[in-house]
Motif scaffolding. Structure first.
Motif, PDB file in Angstrom:
ATOM      1  N   TRP A 134      -0.114   6.999   2.042  1.00 59.68           N
ATOM      2  CA  TRP A 134      -1.398   7.583   2.425  1.00 59.68           C
ATOM      3  C   TRP A 134      -2.463   6.499   2.602  1.00 59.68           C
ATOM      4  O   TRP A 134      -3.353   6.635   3.456  1.00 59.68           O
ATOM      5  CB  TRP A 134      -1.867   8.623   1.402  1.00 59.68           C
ATOM      6  CG  TRP A 134      -2.346   8.077   0.080  1.00 59.68           C
ATOM      7  CD1 TRP A 134      -1.624   7.904  -1.050  1.00 59.68           C
ATOM      8  CD2 TRP A 134      -3.680   7.651  -0.232  1.00 59.68           C
ATOM      9  NE1 TRP A 134      -2.396   7.382  -2.061  1.00 59.68           N
ATOM     10  CE2 TRP A 134      -3.667   7.219  -1.589  1.00 59.68           C
ATOM     11  CE3 TRP A 134      -4.873   7.584   0.477  1.00 59.68           C
ATOM     12  CZ2 TRP A 134      -4.795   6.727  -2.243  1.00 59.68           C
ATOM     13  CZ3 TRP A 134      -6.005   7.097  -0.165  1.00 59.68           C
ATOM     14  CH2 TRP A 134      -5.973   6.676  -1.505  1.00 59.68           C
ATOM     15  N   GLU A 135      -2.346   5.414   1.845  1.00 59.09           N
ATOM     16  CA  GLU A 135      -3.312   4.329   1.985  1.00 59.09           C
ATOM     17  C   GLU A 135      -3.154   3.614   3.320  1.00 59.09           C
ATOM     18  O   GLU A 135      -4.150   3.194   3.935  1.00 59.09           O
ATOM     19  CB  GLU A 135      -3.147   3.338   0.833  1.00 59.09           C
ATOM     20  CG  GLU A 135      -3.562   3.890  -0.522  1.00 59.09           C
ATOM     21  CD  GLU A 135      -3.231   2.957  -1.669  1.00 59.09           C
ATOM     22  OE1 GLU A 135      -4.017   2.919  -2.637  1.00 59.09           O
ATOM     23  OE2 GLU A 135      -2.176   2.275  -1.606  1.00 59.09           O
ATOM     24  N   GLU A 140      -4.679   5.974   5.912  1.00 58.64           N
ATOM     25  CA  GLU A 140      -6.130   5.996   5.746  1.00 58.64           C
ATOM     26  C   GLU A 140      -6.771   4.724   6.293  1.00 58.64           C
ATOM     27  O   GLU A 140      -7.814   4.766   6.947  1.00 58.64           O
ATOM     28  CB  GLU A 140      -6.491   6.161   4.272  1.00 58.64           C
ATOM     29  CG  GLU A 140      -8.001   6.234   4.030  1.00 58.64           C
ATOM     30  CD  GLU A 140      -8.341   6.421   2.562  1.00 58.64           C
ATOM     31  OE1 GLU A 140      -8.590   7.568   2.164  1.00 58.64           O
ATOM     32  OE2 GLU A 140      -8.360   5.405   1.834  1.00 58.64           O
ATOM     33  N   LEU A 195       0.836  -1.191   0.000  1.00 56.68           N
ATOM     34  CA  LEU A 195       0.000   0.000   0.000  1.00 56.68           C
ATOM     35  C   LEU A 195       0.873   1.244   0.000  1.00 56.68           C
ATOM     36  O   LEU A 195       1.990   1.234   0.513  1.00 56.68           O
ATOM     37  CB  LEU A 195      -0.906   0.036   1.240  1.00 56.68           C
ATOM     38  CG  LEU A 195      -1.968  -1.063   1.367  1.00 56.68           C
ATOM     39  CD1 LEU A 195      -2.762  -0.856   2.652  1.00 56.68           C
ATOM     40  CD2 LEU A 195      -2.897  -1.087   0.167  1.00 56.68           C
TER      41      LEU A 195
END
Length: 252
Positions: A96-97, A100, A93
């Protein structure tokens, strides 16, 4: 008088016939940076896992913000930011993923979620790398991303479990300064380590843990006074005097 944010009473964890944490009694007040200092295998990580309601105690109790984290988990878990010793990020990932994913677990959505992600990445100095895959990060960057994943929900209590193991000095100093900054912003911090230098540099109080027990607790100066009339001795000498063991006093 400062509010007690965390209290353990006779906290114990056994695996079979082996006692990992032995009748642990600690109180941590709001606004502290509380250091838990001890060698590998002392029971530090198990203690943190019991506080975070990850590992169930064999006996004793934990009180977090006046509540039982096992019986009232939903009321307290969102107030904790736990940075584990093992990296809890997904290499496939993007940065930012990762943030998040973890932040959304606390029910944060939409514009608030996007803002929390960007704010967390900016805080750890990775905003400009937000679209890079975590697997391509250096060890220090992965540690910083690990922190970002734990703070997006704006917790009141931050728990750092040996966050600087195996990283370069620059990343280590960055993380320590961010802990000071978080504390200045109002967060209470628990910091576990087997590095003398780190604990003495940032912690307001220090508990020395060995074989699952708290051997002594106090400020650095108070600990030194326990074993000598002089505060000129080192924390390493205090640890050796109290436990009969040597402990690494600086990070690699």
């Amino acid at each position: 008088m400062s509010e007690v944010i965390l209290r353990t009473k006779d906290l114990m964890k056994k695996y079979g016939g082996h006692t990992v944490v032995d009748n642990l009694n600690i109180e941590i007040k709001r606004g502290e940076i509380f250091g838990l200092l001890g060698p590998n295998g002392a029971g530090k990580s198990t203690t943190m896992n019991m506080i975070c309601a990850i590992v169930r105690p064999t006996a004793g109790s934990v009180e977090l913000l006046g509540k039982n984290p096992w019986k009232q988990k939903k009321d307290v878990i969102h107030k904790i930011g736990y940075i584990p010793q093992e990296l809890a990020i997904h290499g496939k990932l993007k940065a930012w993923e990762n943030v998040e994913l973890f932040t959304s677990l606390y029910g944060i959505k939409g514009a608030q979620l996007k803002e929390a992600v960007n704010s967390s990445l900016e805080y750890v100095g990775l905003l400009d790398r937000k679209r890079d895959f975590a697997k391509n990060f250096s060890g220090g960057m992965k540690r910083r991303l690990n922190i970002a994943c734990a703070i997006g929900h704006n917790p009141e209590l931050l728990i750092f479990d040996e966050p600087t193991v195996g990283i370069d000095p620059q990343s280590r100093n960055f993380i320590l300064e961010k802990i000071r900054e978080s504390n200045r912003s109002g967060e209470t911090v628990i910091y576990t380590s087997h590095y003398m230098e780190e604990v003495e540099a940032i912690c307001t109080r220090i508990a020395i843990m060995d074989n699952g027990k708290i051997i002594a607790c106090g400020t650095s100066e108070e600990l030194k006074k326990m074993v000598s009339d002089s505060t000129d001795i080192t924390l390493e000498e205090v640890f050796l005097s109290l436990t009969g063991k040597k402990l690494r006093d600086s990070a690699e």
